[in-house]
Design a protein around this motif. Structure first.
Motif, PDB file in Angstrom:
ATOM      1  N   GLN A  13       0.851  -1.188   0.000  1.00  0.00           N
ATOM      2  CA  GLN A  13       0.000   0.000   0.000  1.00  0.00           C
ATOM      3  C   GLN A  13       0.887   1.238   0.000  1.00  0.00           C
ATOM      4  OE1 GLN A  13      -3.363  -0.117  -0.115  1.00  0.00           O
ATOM      5  NE2 GLN A  13      -3.426  -2.357   0.003  1.00  0.00           N
ATOM      6  N   LEU A  14       0.410   2.319  -0.601  1.00  0.00           N
ATOM      7  CA  LEU A  14       1.187   3.556  -0.622  1.00  0.00           C
ATOM      8  C   LEU A  14       1.281   4.131   0.788  1.00  0.00           C
ATOM      9  CD1 LEU A  14       2.599   5.717  -2.399  1.00  0.00           C
ATOM     10  CD2 LEU A  14       0.405   6.914  -2.477  1.00  0.00           C
ATOM     11  N   PRO A  15       2.502   4.278   1.330  1.00  0.00           N
ATOM     12  CA  PRO A  15       2.657   4.856   2.673  1.00  0.00           C
ATOM     13  C   PRO A  15       2.151   6.302   2.706  1.00  0.00           C
ATOM     14  CG  PRO A  15       4.666   3.740   1.976  1.00  0.00           C
ATOM     15  CD  PRO A  15       3.795   3.851   0.764  1.00  0.00           C
ATOM     16  N   LYS A  16       1.660   6.707   3.854  1.00  0.00           N
ATOM     17  CA  LYS A  16       1.120   8.054   3.993  1.00  0.00           C
ATOM     18  C   LYS A  16       2.241   9.091   4.067  1.00  0.00           C
ATOM     19  CE  LYS A  16      -3.138   6.667   6.346  1.00  0.00           C
ATOM     20  NZ  LYS A  16      -3.961   6.817   7.570  1.00  0.00           N
ATOM     21  N   LEU A  24       4.116  15.551  -1.770  1.00  0.00           N
ATOM     22  CA  LEU A  24       4.171  15.489  -3.229  1.00  0.00           C
ATOM     23  C   LEU A  24       2.788  15.169  -3.778  1.00  0.00           C
ATOM     24  CD1 LEU A  24       7.583  13.674  -3.732  1.00  0.00           C
ATOM     25  CD2 LEU A  24       7.052  16.078  -4.156  1.00  0.00           C
ATOM     26  N   HIS A  25       2.064  14.319  -3.081  1.00  0.00           N
ATOM     27  CA  HIS A  25       0.630  14.154  -3.319  1.00  0.00           C
ATOM     28  C   HIS A  25       0.017  13.462  -2.115  1.00  0.00           C
ATOM     29  CE1 HIS A  25       0.619   9.831  -4.145  1.00  0.00           C
ATOM     30  NE2 HIS A  25       1.515   9.974  -5.105  1.00  0.00           N
ATOM     31  N   THR A  26      -1.285  13.602  -1.961  1.00  0.00           N
ATOM     32  CA  THR A  26      -1.960  13.070  -0.777  1.00  0.00           C
ATOM     33  C   THR A  26      -2.938  11.951  -1.133  1.00  0.00           C
ATOM     34  OG1 THR A  26      -3.633  14.826  -0.969  1.00  0.00           O
ATOM     35  CG2 THR A  26      -1.761  15.237   0.510  1.00  0.00           C
ATOM     36  N   LYS A  27      -2.729  11.327  -2.273  1.00  0.00           N
ATOM     37  CA  LYS A  27      -3.610  10.233  -2.684  1.00  0.00           C
ATOM     38  C   LYS A  27      -3.461   9.045  -1.734  1.00  0.00           C
ATOM     39  CE  LYS A  27      -3.131  11.632  -7.509  1.00  0.00           C
ATOM     40  NZ  LYS A  27      -2.548  11.291  -8.826  1.00  0.00           N
ATOM     41  N   ASP A  28      -4.531   8.274  -1.623  1.00  0.00           N
ATOM     42  CA  ASP A  28      -4.539   7.136  -0.704  1.00  0.00           C
ATOM     43  C   ASP A  28      -3.814   5.911  -1.253  1.00  0.00           C
ATOM     44  OD1 ASP A  28      -5.977   8.520   1.212  1.00  0.00           O
ATOM     45  OD2 ASP A  28      -7.912   7.919   0.368  1.00  0.00           O
ATOM     46  N   GLY A  29      -3.666   5.844  -2.576  1.00  0.00           N
ATOM     47  CA  GLY A  29      -3.065   4.653  -3.158  1.00  0.00           C
ATOM     48  C   GLY A  29      -2.186   4.969  -4.351  1.00  0.00           C
ATOM     49  N   PHE A  30      -1.544   3.929  -4.881  1.00  0.00           N
ATOM     50  CA  PHE A  30      -0.716   4.082  -6.066  1.00  0.00           C
ATOM     51  C   PHE A  30      -1.583   4.438  -7.279  1.00  0.00           C
ATOM     52  CE2 PHE A  30       2.032   1.365  -3.457  1.00  0.00           C
ATOM     53  CZ  PHE A  30       3.269   1.965  -3.656  1.00  0.00           C
ATOM     54  N   LYS A  35      -0.591   0.182 -10.576  1.00  0.00           N
ATOM     55  CA  LYS A  35      -1.144  -1.046  -9.994  1.00  0.00           C
ATOM     56  C   LYS A  35      -1.477  -2.064 -11.077  1.00  0.00           C
ATOM     57  CE  LYS A  35      -4.352   1.031  -7.468  1.00  0.00           C
ATOM     58  NZ  LYS A  35      -5.451   1.200  -6.473  1.00  0.00           N
ATOM     59  N   ALA A  36      -2.010  -1.582 -12.194  1.00  0.00           N
ATOM     60  CA  ALA A  36      -2.388  -2.490 -13.280  1.00  0.00           C
ATOM     61  C   ALA A  36      -1.166  -3.152 -13.898  1.00  0.00           C
ATOM     62  CB  ALA A  36      -3.171  -1.719 -14.344  1.00  0.00           C
ATOM     63  N   VAL A  37      -0.118  -2.370 -14.150  1.00  0.00           N
ATOM     64  CA  VAL A  37       1.106  -2.917 -14.730  1.00  0.00           C
ATOM     65  C   VAL A  37       1.720  -3.959 -13.800  1.00  0.00           C
ATOM     66  CG1 VAL A  37       3.501  -2.388 -15.331  1.00  0.00           C
ATOM     67  CG2 VAL A  37       1.670  -0.926 -16.166  1.00  0.00           C
ATOM     68  N   LEU A 213       7.266   6.305  -3.854  1.00  0.00           N
ATOM     69  CA  LEU A 213       7.048   7.388  -4.816  1.00  0.00           C
ATOM     70  C   LEU A 213       8.034   7.333  -5.978  1.00  0.00           C
ATOM     71  CD1 LEU A 213       6.151  10.445  -2.533  1.00  0.00           C
ATOM     72  CD2 LEU A 213       4.626   8.884  -3.746  1.00  0.00           C
ATOM     73  N   THR A 214       9.282   6.932  -5.709  1.00  0.00           N
ATOM     74  CA  THR A 214      10.240   6.813  -6.810  1.00  0.00           C
ATOM     75  C   THR A 214       9.881   5.627  -7.703  1.00  0.00           C
ATOM     76  OG1 THR A 214      11.751   5.627  -5.310  1.00  0.00           O
ATOM     77  CG2 THR A 214      12.194   7.955  -5.700  1.00  0.00           C
ATOM     78  N   PHE A 215       9.408   4.548  -7.099  1.00  0.00           N
ATOM     79  CA  PHE A 215       8.954   3.397  -7.887  1.00  0.00           C
ATOM     80  C   PHE A 215       7.789   3.805  -8.789  1.00  0.00           C
ATOM     81  CE2 PHE A 215       5.938  -0.113  -8.422  1.00  0.00           C
ATOM     82  CZ  PHE A 215       6.748  -1.072  -9.011  1.00  0.00           C
ATOM     83  N   GLU A 216       6.816   4.480  -8.210  1.00  0.00           N
ATOM     84  CA  GLU A 216       5.655   4.927  -8.977  1.00  0.00           C
ATOM     85  C   GLU A 216       6.084   5.827 -10.133  1.00  0.00           C
ATOM     86  OE1 GLU A 216       1.341   6.349  -7.603  1.00  0.00           O
ATOM     87  OE2 GLU A 216       2.885   7.853  -7.171  1.00  0.00           O
TER      88      GLU A 216
END
Length: 255
Positions: A13-16, A24-30, A35-37, A213-216
């Protein structure tokens, strides 16, 4: 053969973020495409992804302690100035995909600055470190960032502003300097964190966030480079170095 990734460095899960006011962003997930890839590629052979992260800041602000606490799990009480650059590699698994951070701990002393700056190029993330008990070190953060950005493309680098020695600041001092740090973070478009290498407070959460975040960003960059509109067109997620050395392979159908 590489040892298994540490259990607490397997990210599903994307850490808070530390502060929604400076993230950098406040989204709850990747990102959905990421995620699809990863879901498609989980059972395929993947290249070993690597992101270069450079750590910069004034001398004695705690750059080495920050990296060492995460990588080695300990706190070194006796201060030793970094000469040139120190290097650590940490492995993760993000959404089932192997991923590593190259952590380049650079010298803060002026006489070693020209040596350290030669290692700035090709960074995918820059961590600018300051001492939460030193207003001057925060004031110098902007210059450290400017120096590091001379060797990098501003559009492809993630920025983090990290205050260390949280354990040494009184609540009033911390509130005051954090207000200024968050203001600077907004100006330079960086994500702000406050941590303590001595107690370990915030260290692991911070580096898990950096890795995520770098992975994303890496995956989204590969999707953009490929020009692919279908996630099944991406056969391998390669790191940028490999992508520059050899052509990416594509397949019109998923195996």
């Amino acid at each position: 053969m590489l040892p298994p990734v540490k259990k607490d460095q397997i990210i599903t899960q994307l850490p808070k973020c530390f502060s929604p006011d400076a993230a950098l962003h406040t989204k709850d997930g990747f990102h959905p495409q990421v995620k699809a890839v990863c879901q498609v590629q989980r059972t395929d052979t993947l290249s070993f992804n690597v992101a270069k992260v450079i750590v910069v800041g004034d001398v004695a602000v705690g750059k080495t302690c920050l990296v060492s606490r995460f990588c080695k799990g300990g706190f070194e009480k006796n201060y030793k100035a970094t000469i040139g650059v120190d290097f650590e590699m940490e492995r993760f698994e993000v959404l089932g995909v192997p991923f590593s951070l190259q952590l380049w701990d650079t010298a803060g002393q002026e006489r070693f600055k020209c040596i350290a700056s030669t290692y700035y190029r090709g960074a995918q993330a820059i961590i600018v470190v300051f001492d939460l008990s030193s207003v001057n070190s925060l004031a110098h953060a902007r210059q450290w960032l400017e120096d590091a950005m001379k060797e990098n493309d501003p559009s492809s680098v993630l920025l983090f502003l990290v205050g260390t020695k949280k354990d040494l600041s009184s609540p009033d001092q911390l509130a005051h300097i954090e207000k200024e740090a968050i203001k600077l973070s907004e100006e330079i478009r960086a994500e702000y964190w406050a941590v303590s290498a001595k107690s370990g407070d915030g260290i692991k959460d911070f580096f898990l966030r950096v890795a995520s975040l770098t992975f994303e960003a890496n995956v989204l960059s590969e999707l953009e480079k490929s020009g692919s509109r279908q996630v099944t067109d991406i056969i391998k997620i390669t790191d940028r170095t490999e992508a520059g050395r050899r052509p990416r392979k594509r397949n019109s159908s998923c195996c």
